[in-house]
Motif scaffolding. Structure first.
Motif, PDB file in Angstrom:
ATOM      1  N   UNK B 383       0.838  -1.207   0.000  1.00 20.06           N
ATOM      2  CA  UNK B 383       0.000   0.000   0.000  1.00 20.06           C
ATOM      3  C   UNK B 383       0.870   1.253   0.000  1.00 20.06           C
ATOM      4  N   UNK B 384       2.065   1.137   0.553  1.00 14.94           N
ATOM      5  CA  UNK B 384       2.985   2.273   0.588  1.00 14.94           C
ATOM      6  C   UNK B 384       3.301   2.814  -0.807  1.00 14.94           C
ATOM      7  N   UNK B 385       3.183   1.943  -1.828  1.00 17.54           N
ATOM      8  CA  UNK B 385       3.436   2.392  -3.211  1.00 17.54           C
ATOM      9  C   UNK B 385       2.503   3.553  -3.565  1.00 17.54           C
ATOM     10  N   UNK B 386       1.283   3.535  -3.024  1.00 18.79           N
ATOM     11  CA  UNK B 386       0.324   4.599  -3.348  1.00 18.79           C
ATOM     12  C   UNK B 386       0.532   5.849  -2.502  1.00 18.79           C
ATOM     13  N   UNK B 387       1.295   5.736  -1.431  1.00 18.96           N
ATOM     14  CA  UNK B 387       1.313   6.827  -0.454  1.00 18.96           C
ATOM     15  C   UNK B 387       2.698   7.400  -0.164  1.00 18.96           C
ATOM     16  N   UNK B 388       3.745   6.690  -0.566  1.00 14.05           N
ATOM     17  CA  UNK B 388       5.106   7.124  -0.239  1.00 14.05           C
ATOM     18  C   UNK B 388       5.361   8.569  -0.682  1.00 14.05           C
ATOM     19  N   UNK B 389       5.876   9.352   0.255  1.00 14.00           N
ATOM     20  CA  UNK B 389       6.265  10.736  -0.025  1.00 14.00           C
ATOM     21  C   UNK B 389       5.136  11.633  -0.513  1.00 14.00           C
ATOM     22  N   UNK B 390       3.899  11.191  -0.345  1.00 16.51           N
ATOM     23  CA  UNK B 390       2.801  12.110  -0.603  1.00 16.51           C
ATOM     24  C   UNK B 390       2.489  12.830   0.704  1.00 16.51           C
ATOM     25  N   UNK B 391       1.562  13.789   0.631  1.00 21.51           N
ATOM     26  CA  UNK B 391       1.174  14.510   1.849  1.00 21.51           C
ATOM     27  C   UNK B 391       0.501  13.604   2.863  1.00 21.51           C
ATOM     28  N   UNK B 392       0.171  12.372   2.450  1.00 22.20           N
ATOM     29  CA  UNK B 392      -0.395  11.422   3.404  1.00 22.20           C
ATOM     30  C   UNK B 392       0.583  11.193   4.557  1.00 22.20           C
ATOM     31  N   UNK B 393       1.882  11.220   4.240  1.00 25.89           N
ATOM     32  CA  UNK B 393       2.891  10.929   5.272  1.00 25.89           C
ATOM     33  C   UNK B 393       2.875  12.000   6.368  1.00 25.89           C
ATOM     34  N   UNK B 394       3.026  13.292   6.030  1.00 26.13           N
ATOM     35  CA  UNK B 394       2.880  14.293   7.105  1.00 26.13           C
ATOM     36  C   UNK B 394       1.483  14.293   7.720  1.00 26.13           C
ATOM     37  N   UNK B 395       0.465  13.937   6.938  1.00 28.31           N
ATOM     38  CA  UNK B 395      -0.881  13.830   7.510  1.00 28.31           C
ATOM     39  C   UNK B 395      -0.892  12.806   8.638  1.00 28.31           C
ATOM     40  N   UNK B 396      -0.272  11.656   8.370  1.00 28.06           N
ATOM     41  CA  UNK B 396      -0.188  10.609   9.396  1.00 28.06           C
ATOM     42  C   UNK B 396       0.590  11.095  10.622  1.00 28.06           C
ATOM     43  N   UNK B 397       1.767  11.656  10.399  1.00 27.02           N
ATOM     44  CA  UNK B 397       2.577  11.914  11.595  1.00 27.02           C
ATOM     45  C   UNK B 397       2.160  13.184  12.327  1.00 27.02           C
TER      46      UNK B 397
END
Lengths: 189, 578
Positions: B383-397
């Motif tokens: 699933x990380x393929x769809x989300x890596x380095x997108x704004x999802x990452x700062x959204x999560x943290x």
């Protein structure tokens, strides 16, 4: 209380309530399910990251990409005349990243698999294919070979999503996907 | 009235001065108290600076405002990560360590001079890195991935800071040893101290990893080493970068337990279960470095699957256990306090007007629902393929570190003011609203960044419209909307954050002094305790059932499972690759 030492010295013999145990078992089993899901997807799923990678001198990768582009160039695109390469279906395709471009533009056929070679000539970059949303990290000195099968036609952009300096937000590449057998060398969309 | 109640104790030949805490009767080492104050103040100063930088970042991403030019955006973003993720959190954690050891164990602090040396190193290192970034030579982002190179002082400052933090950890461990030797407590250390010990152990692993990678990188930046392997850098750097977030988790879970103990008289449902959950963190959280290598070349699939799951989600199991035992402990305590009607009277009648409680509970809910679920999904290998380095990452943290850790730290500050600073909160009505403003703002930041990330928007990116690119592209219109909402949420969170800083500073400077006569009211509204603390020996003892908690965890689990499988569904629609 949690801010005082446990009232019973031998707290590890205290019973655990049944409901607490049920939750722990559920959480543990759910962990196994999620672990199994990743393993299962490697066997049955069709979206897994390739582990094929080679050490490579950036200069060598640049030469190979240039030779590839020269061989399969069908036209130029954009204000700076970036070459568009249309390789034969099912073959090896190269795309390099450098400050601040993805080079060359690729034209692929829908439903055919390609071996995409990715590497960087300078810093780390992020291959982010939009709006499909496939994101792969690109390192200098490592050639990553990914087998990719486009399933829809259209114009797709490759955005850089790893910070690479002041021009980072201008770094855009492109991949066209066309119907199999359509004429090569057409006008850019 | 610290001096009036101060006493001098000579223990083991070393003089220590104490005052007696009017709330708990514990002896508080004045040296520890000064260190807690200094670290907390430094933390809050960096929170104010870093928070302002964060607001500027969000206002730049909001395309209609687009506040900063590109070079300033990348500079400010680097400084934002440094000041809040590292400096605010770690200074505060030092205060937590000293509180959980010296104060809770009724003990003198080991080697206060070493602790001060640690403080000075942290402050000096933090300032050095800050100045280097602000001079504009080191806009490399907080992660500073090579071959992108910062000024040598950028790395040097971080190294000094880490050495200082290490000294703080050693003082904490030394204090545990002294407390045991001098028998200042009976039996085992309190659960909160156990959680702090967990944080300390992970912190030492973290700092060691930081040294292993930052020292060679510093040598590389001054020319002694010719090359840093880029994948190896990420592996080791994230052994520091991600594990340090597990320090935060351990620290803020310990704080959850502390707040509910102080305000509600809550006991852990089971000491054994809660301590085992912390122990799972020590065993497995360090594998999280793999979360940052899920789409890298040159890493095997087996390695990724094993490590990204923290060995079959054993560390996630730890968090899911706390996710039940913390609300469960609240429910059990509240039912003991007499709130027994229905499934949720205990929650409705909880002290929502007390910022320590409301901040703690918002932290718990948002850490679980937003941060926890998104973290597991993001860390699923494919699933990380769809989300890596997108704004999802700062959204999560932002859900984990801001809604979770920062909000918990803010909440406990409302108790540290009367207990350690011996000052009343100066504007209780304003303080009552602060956690809600900040919490809801941060929830918005997290959700809208995750939304934009799901639409593919890159993180650390100045221009989502790509106006200067030679090949045109723009993200979907919905992404622009998400970023505007993110900007609005950031404004709200910034108001909440500024309010926190102002309330704390004003309370420390001008708050009414706290002594034995007003200490209980100074802790803010709390429920009437119907039953004394000593009646039951553990939270679940007796016949109390916890229906409210079961409903809460059922809702959580359902949301988790649904969201998890929805993402697999999305993944299955991606172009096949392998």
């Amino acid at each position: 209380m949690a801010i005082h030492p446990p009232e019973k010295r031998v707290w590890w013999n205290e019973p655990i309530e049944k409901d607490e145990i049920i939750w722990i078992v559920i959480a543990f089993l759910w962990g196994l399910v999620m672990f199994g899901a990743m393993v299962y997807w490697h066997i049955e799923g069709r979206q897994n990251l390739s582990t094929q990678a080679y050490r490579i001198d950036p200069a060598v990768f640049e030469k190979r990409t240039e030779a590839f582009t020269k061989q399969f160039k069908v036209r130029e695109e954009g204000t700076t005349g970036i070459p568009v390469a249309r390789p034969p279906a099912g073959g090896d395709v190269y795309m390099l990243s450098r400050l601040w471009e993805w080079w060359p533009v690729l034209e692929l056929e829908k439903g055919r698999s390609y071996r995409l070679h990715l590497s960087s000539l300078d810093w780390q970059h992020g291959f982010s294919l939009q709006p499909v949303n496939i994101n792969i990290q690109v390192h200098p000195g490592i050639e990553h070979v990914i087998t990719l099968t486009p399933t829809e036609t259209g114009t797709f952009s490759v955005v850089c999503n790893e910070f690479c300096g002041i021009g980072h937000h201008t770094m855009v590449g492109r991949i066209h996907v066309v119907e199999p057998g359509s004429a090569a060398g057409g006008k850019p969309q | 009235m610290a001096m009036a109640t101060a006493e001098t104790g000579v223990i083991g030949g070393i003089a220590a001065r104490f005052r007696i805490c009017p709330a708990s009767g514990l002896k508080i080492d004045l040296a520890a108290q000064r260190l807690i104050k200094a670290n907390a103040v430094a933390a809050i100063v960096f929170l104010a600076i870093g928070g302002l930088f964060g607001l500027m970042v969000a206002l730049t991403r909001w395309q209609a405002v687009h506040l900063l030019p590109a070079d300033m955006f990348y500079l400010v973003l680097t400084a934002h990560g440094l000041d809040v993720l590292l400096l605010w959190i770690l200074f505060f954690e030092m205060a937590v360590l000293y509180f959980a050891s010296a104060v809770l164990l009724n003990c003198r602090l080991a080697a206060p001079r070493i602790a001060w040396l640690g403080f000075v190193l942290m402050l000096g290192g933090g300032l050095l890195t800050n100045v280097t970034v602000l001079q504009g030579q080191s806009s490399v982002m907080f992660t500073s991935y090579p071959p992108l190179q910062a000024h040598p002082n950028f790395y040097l400052g971080l190294i000094l800071f880490a050495v200082g933090a290490l000294l703080g950890c050693l003082v904490f461990l030394g204090t545990l040893v002294i407390a045991k030797e001098e028998k200042t407590y009976e039996g085992s250390i309190p659960l909160v101290t156990f959680g702090a010990l967990t944080a300390c152990i992970i912190a030492i692993f973290t700092i060691a990893s930081g040294a292993i990678i930052l020292i060679p990188t510093w040598l590389w930046s001054i020319g002694y080493i010719s090359e840093i392997n880029t994948v190896m850098y990420k592996l080791v750097w994230w052994a520091m970068g991600h594990s340090s977030q597990q320090v935060n988790v351990s620290a803020h879970v310990a704080i959850w337990y502390a707040i509910i103990a102080i305000l509600l008289g809550a006991k852990p449902l089971s000491e054994k279960v809660s301590r085992t959950a912390f122990f799972l963190y020590i065993l497995f959280l360090q594998l999280a470095s793999a979360h940052h290598l899920l789409v890298e070349p040159g890493v095997s699939a087996e390695w990724r699957v094993f490590n990204t799951s923290y060995f079959m989600y054993m560390a996630v199991l730890g968090s899911m256990i706390h996710g039940m035992t913390v609300p469960g402990a609240i429910e059990a305590a509240q039912r003991r306090n007499g709130y027994t009607r229905g499934a949720f009277e205990w929650l409705r009648k909880a002290p929502w007007g007390n910022p320590a409680f409301s901040g703690m509970f918002l932290s718990l809910v948002m850490f679980g629902f937003l941060g926890g679920i998104s973290g597991v999904v993001l860390g699923t290998e494919q699933i990380n393929i769809m989300l890596h380095n997108t704004l999802y990452v700062p959204g999560h943290f932002h859900a984990t570190v801001v809604a979770g850790t920062t909000l918990a730290f803010m909440a406990v500050t409302y108790l540290l003011l009367p207990l350690i600073f011996q000052r009343q909160v100066i504007w209780p009505r304003l303080a009552k609203w602060q956690p809600y403003l900040f919490g809801i703002g941060v929830a918005g930041i997290s959700l809208f960044m995750m939304g934009a990330g799901t639409l593919g928007v890159a993180r650390r990116h100045w221009d989502v419209a790509f106006s200067d690119a030679t090949l045109s592209f723009a993200y979907p219109a919905a992404a622009f909307l998400m970023l505007a909402l993110n900007g609005l949420s950031a404004v709200m969170a910034a108001i909440g954050g500024a309010l926190f800083v102002v309330i704390v500073v004003a309370s420390v400077l001008w708050g009414k002094p706290v002594d034995a006569s007003n200490i209980v009211e100074s802790l803010g509204p709390m429920p009437q305790r119907q039953v004394g603390d000593a009646v039951s020996s553990y939270g679940n003892a007796g016949t109390w059932k916890l229906p409210g908690t079961y409903i809460l965890v059922s809702v959580f689990f359902t949301a988790f499972v649904l969201y998890y499988f929805v993402n697999w569904k999305y993944l299955s629609q991606l172009w096949p690759m392998g």
